[in-house]
Design a protein around this motif. Structure first.
Motif, PDB file in Angstrom:
ATOM      1  N   PHE A  87       0.820  -1.209   0.000  1.00  0.00           N
ATOM      2  CA  PHE A  87       0.000   0.000   0.000  1.00  0.00           C
ATOM      3  C   PHE A  87       0.856   1.263   0.000  1.00  0.00           C
ATOM      4  N   GLN A  88       1.792   1.358   0.941  1.00  0.00           N
ATOM      5  CA  GLN A  88       2.612   2.556   1.030  1.00  0.00           C
ATOM      6  C   GLN A  88       3.558   2.684  -0.162  1.00  0.00           C
ATOM      7  N   GLY A  89       4.041   1.558  -0.689  1.00  0.00           N
ATOM      8  CA  GLY A  89       4.902   1.619  -1.859  1.00  0.00           C
ATOM      9  C   GLY A  89       4.174   2.147  -3.077  1.00  0.00           C
ATOM     10  N   PHE A  90       2.989   1.587  -3.360  1.00  0.00           N
ATOM     11  CA  PHE A  90       2.192   2.076  -4.485  1.00  0.00           C
ATOM     12  C   PHE A  90       1.775   3.532  -4.274  1.00  0.00           C
ATOM     13  N   LEU A  91       1.419   3.862  -3.030  1.00  0.00           N
ATOM     14  CA  LEU A  91       1.000   5.227  -2.736  1.00  0.00           C
ATOM     15  C   LEU A  91       2.112   6.229  -2.995  1.00  0.00           C
ATOM     16  N   ALA A 100      -2.120  15.371  -5.278  1.00  0.00           N
ATOM     17  CA  ALA A 100      -2.539  14.868  -3.966  1.00  0.00           C
ATOM     18  C   ALA A 100      -4.043  14.656  -3.914  1.00  0.00           C
ATOM     19  N   GLY A 101      -4.823  15.613  -4.441  1.00  0.00           N
ATOM     20  CA  GLY A 101      -6.272  15.474  -4.417  1.00  0.00           C
ATOM     21  C   GLY A 101      -6.745  14.335  -5.281  1.00  0.00           C
ATOM     22  N   LEU A 102      -6.259  14.256  -6.520  1.00  0.00           N
ATOM     23  CA  LEU A 102      -6.641  13.176  -7.418  1.00  0.00           C
ATOM     24  C   LEU A 102      -6.180  11.832  -6.873  1.00  0.00           C
ATOM     25  N   GLY A 103      -4.974  11.779  -6.340  1.00  0.00           N
ATOM     26  CA  GLY A 103      -4.482  10.537  -5.755  1.00  0.00           C
ATOM     27  C   GLY A 103      -5.338  10.072  -4.599  1.00  0.00           C
ATOM     28  N   SER A 104      -5.793  11.023  -3.789  1.00  0.00           N
ATOM     29  CA  SER A 104      -6.642  10.663  -2.661  1.00  0.00           C
ATOM     30  C   SER A 104      -7.974  10.103  -3.130  1.00  0.00           C
ATOM     31  N   VAL A 105      -8.527  10.668  -4.209  1.00  0.00           N
ATOM     32  CA  VAL A 105      -9.776  10.138  -4.749  1.00  0.00           C
ATOM     33  C   VAL A 105      -9.593   8.693  -5.184  1.00  0.00           C
ATOM     34  N   MET A 106      -8.468   8.397  -5.844  1.00  0.00           N
ATOM     35  CA  MET A 106      -8.200   7.024  -6.271  1.00  0.00           C
ATOM     36  C   MET A 106      -8.035   6.101  -5.071  1.00  0.00           C
ATOM     37  N   ILE A 107      -7.281   6.558  -4.067  1.00  0.00           N
ATOM     38  CA  ILE A 107      -7.084   5.752  -2.869  1.00  0.00           C
ATOM     39  C   ILE A 107      -8.419   5.447  -2.202  1.00  0.00           C
ATOM     40  N   ASP A 108      -9.277   6.453  -2.136  1.00  0.00           N
ATOM     41  CA  ASP A 108     -10.508   6.289  -1.381  1.00  0.00           C
ATOM     42  C   ASP A 108     -11.642   5.743  -2.212  1.00  0.00           C
ATOM     43  N   SER A 109     -11.301   5.163  -3.350  1.00  0.00           N
ATOM     44  CA  SER A 109     -12.242   4.295  -4.043  1.00  0.00           C
ATOM     45  C   SER A 109     -12.239   2.904  -3.432  1.00  0.00           C
ATOM     46  N   GLN A 110     -11.377   2.675  -2.427  1.00  0.00           N
ATOM     47  CA  GLN A 110     -11.256   1.347  -1.838  1.00  0.00           C
ATOM     48  C   GLN A 110     -12.541   0.808  -1.203  1.00  0.00           C
ATOM     49  N   PRO A 111     -13.532   1.650  -0.789  1.00  0.00           N
ATOM     50  CA  PRO A 111     -14.785   1.033  -0.333  1.00  0.00           C
ATOM     51  C   PRO A 111     -15.464   0.170  -1.390  1.00  0.00           C
ATOM     52  N   LEU A 112     -15.204   0.436  -2.663  1.00  0.00           N
ATOM     53  CA  LEU A 112     -15.752  -0.426  -3.709  1.00  0.00           C
ATOM     54  C   LEU A 112     -15.232  -1.848  -3.539  1.00  0.00           C
ATOM     55  N   ALA A 113     -13.925  -1.966  -3.327  1.00  0.00           N
ATOM     56  CA  ALA A 113     -13.332  -3.289  -3.126  1.00  0.00           C
ATOM     57  C   ALA A 113     -13.725  -3.867  -1.772  1.00  0.00           C
ATOM     58  N   VAL A 114     -13.820  -3.024  -0.747  1.00  0.00           N
ATOM     59  CA  VAL A 114     -14.219  -3.503   0.577  1.00  0.00           C
ATOM     60  C   VAL A 114     -15.622  -4.100   0.527  1.00  0.00           C
ATOM     61  N   ALA A 115     -16.525  -3.434  -0.214  1.00  0.00           N
ATOM     62  CA  ALA A 115     -17.895  -3.946  -0.321  1.00  0.00           C
ATOM     63  C   ALA A 115     -17.921  -5.332  -0.948  1.00  0.00           C
ATOM     64  N   LEU A 178      -4.649   3.163  -7.837  1.00  0.00           N
ATOM     65  CA  LEU A 178      -5.674   2.132  -7.813  1.00  0.00           C
ATOM     66  C   LEU A 178      -5.147   0.859  -7.160  1.00  0.00           C
ATOM     67  N   LEU A 179      -3.909   0.485  -7.476  1.00  0.00           N
ATOM     68  CA  LEU A 179      -3.301  -0.674  -6.816  1.00  0.00           C
ATOM     69  C   LEU A 179      -3.156  -0.424  -5.312  1.00  0.00           C
ATOM     70  N   ALA A 180      -2.820   0.801  -4.932  1.00  0.00           N
ATOM     71  CA  ALA A 180      -2.747   1.134  -3.509  1.00  0.00           C
ATOM     72  C   ALA A 180      -4.109   0.993  -2.851  1.00  0.00           C
ATOM     73  N   ALA A 181      -5.169   1.428  -3.546  1.00  0.00           N
ATOM     74  CA  ALA A 181      -6.517   1.316  -3.001  1.00  0.00           C
ATOM     75  C   ALA A 181      -6.898  -0.147  -2.782  1.00  0.00           C
ATOM     76  N   LEU A 182      -6.559  -1.002  -3.751  1.00  0.00           N
ATOM     77  CA  LEU A 182      -6.859  -2.425  -3.603  1.00  0.00           C
ATOM     78  C   LEU A 182      -6.080  -3.031  -2.441  1.00  0.00           C
ATOM     79  N   SER A 183      -4.834  -2.618  -2.274  1.00  0.00           N
ATOM     80  CA  SER A 183      -4.033  -3.113  -1.148  1.00  0.00           C
ATOM     81  C   SER A 183      -4.638  -2.697   0.176  1.00  0.00           C
ATOM     82  N   GLY A 187      -6.188  -4.993   3.153  1.00  0.00           N
ATOM     83  CA  GLY A 187      -5.710  -4.795   4.513  1.00  0.00           C
ATOM     84  C   GLY A 187      -6.841  -4.535   5.494  1.00  0.00           C
ATOM     85  N   THR A 188      -7.855  -3.775   5.053  1.00  0.00           N
ATOM     86  CA  THR A 188      -9.004  -3.504   5.917  1.00  0.00           C
ATOM     87  C   THR A 188      -9.728  -4.789   6.282  1.00  0.00           C
TER      88      THR A 188
END
Length: 339
Positions: A87-91, A100-115, A178-183, A187-188
């Protein structure tokens, strides 16, 4: 969603629940300001190792038990590789190539994978509104991450998808985000399995330390001049990202995730890109293209639909976050009521 808070510390409980997402969003901005003067893997390692030590110190003062047995350490190591190293490596690498803003949006798409993972592993309900949100999320991520030439081609503009476009996609920061978000999503989910054998607070501290060690090693081999160009403001930004964006944010998040509803907790992550976009605009003067703004809006709508699906479908149930039946009182209870 109406929050019904218990006890006299209800305001503090709400702030603690929101704090990880605010801290992650602002830490994203702080890291983006430092990256021109350092290297990504070194920055990720600096963010992790001291934070893990701080969490373990806090856990010791709280009287939290240390992990015992090979199963506890095995799950912590898996947790560390996925949510720490990957996660931290991809991030960090993604921050080099995106805002930073666009990257955060990609990172916080992770609820899609969590669901999806929660549906598969814990049979959490998604429903019609949830599936609609997933579809909008795919569309939003596509608008954010795909080269604009691809999007124009899909709109019959006559632009062809070439080998160069593929190389552009896989070299883009959005792909790494996106790979960071999946990681992070994996992890969650992993914290549930980790907490069967170890305390969530101490496990979080150890997973951050163990996840940071490979980043240190890789950085020492493939990167140069990691700290020579850092100035005082850079060290202050790294300190903020380490203490607040890692130690405090991760400690709180995985504390809640260890015993609460994962999908409900992840619903609050839509706040992170909002914070990151606001502070990215204020401090870094970042702007997005109209197509990317459309993707951001679709992504946020999708996250909202997925995590408010019970309210939208008219169902009435209770979700308890941060509940530990023996060691503490429930921090808050979120009741979703029909409007």
């Amino acid at each position: 969603m109406q929050l019904q808070l218990r006890g006299s510390k209800s305001t503090l409980a709400t702030l603690l629940l929101i704090a990880p997402f605010f801290l992650w969003g602002t830490a994203m901005v702080a890291m983006k300001g430092v990256i021109p003067h350092t290297t990504p893997l070194f920055m990720a390692a600096v963010r992790l190792l001291p934070a893990g030590i701080l969490i373990l110190i806090a856990a010791a003062f709280m009287g939290r038990p240390q992990p015992k047995g090979w199963l506890a350490w095995l799950w912590i190591i898996i947790f560390a590789l996925v949510d720490g190293t990957l996660f931290q490596g991809f991030l960090a690498e993604g921050l080099v190539r995106t805002s930073a803003g666009l990257g955060s949006v990609m990172i916080d798409s992770q609820p899609l994978a969590v669901a999806l993972l929660s549906l598969w592993l814990f049979q959490e309900h998604i429903g019609l509104w949830g599936w609609l949100g997933l579809g909008l999320g795919v569309a939003g991520i596509s608008l954010i991450g795909l080269p604009e030439e691809w999007i124009f081609h899909l709109l019959d503009s006559g632009v062809k998808i070439t080998v160069d476009n593929w190389q552009q996609l896989f070299a883009s920061g959005e792909w790494l985000m996106l790979l960071a978000a999946l990681s992070m999503a994996v992890g969650t989910v992993l914290i549930r399995f980790v907490c069967r054998y170890a305390d969530p607070v101490t496990a979080t501290g150890w997973h951050i330390i163990l996840g940071g060690l490979p980043l240190w090693g890789i950085s020492s081999v493939v990167e140069v001049e990691q700290w020579q160009n850092l100035v005082l403001s850079d060290w202050l930004a790294l300190s903020y990202a380490t203490i607040f964006g890692s130690a405090i944010a991760y400690g709180l998040f995985f504390y809640f995730a260890s015993s609460g509803n994962l999908t409900s907790l992840s619903s609050l992550t839509f706040l992170t890109p909002v914070f990151a976009l606001i502070f990215g605009h204020i401090f870094l003067s970042e702007v997005l293209t109209p197509i990317q703004w459309g993707g951001v809006i679709l992504t946020l709508i999708s996250i909202y639909l997925i995590n408010q699906r019970e309210t939208l479908s008219g169902q009435n149930h209770k979700v308890t976050i941060g509940e530990n039946t023996q060691e503490q009182q429930p921090i808050l209870e979120a009741s979703v009521t029909k409007k």
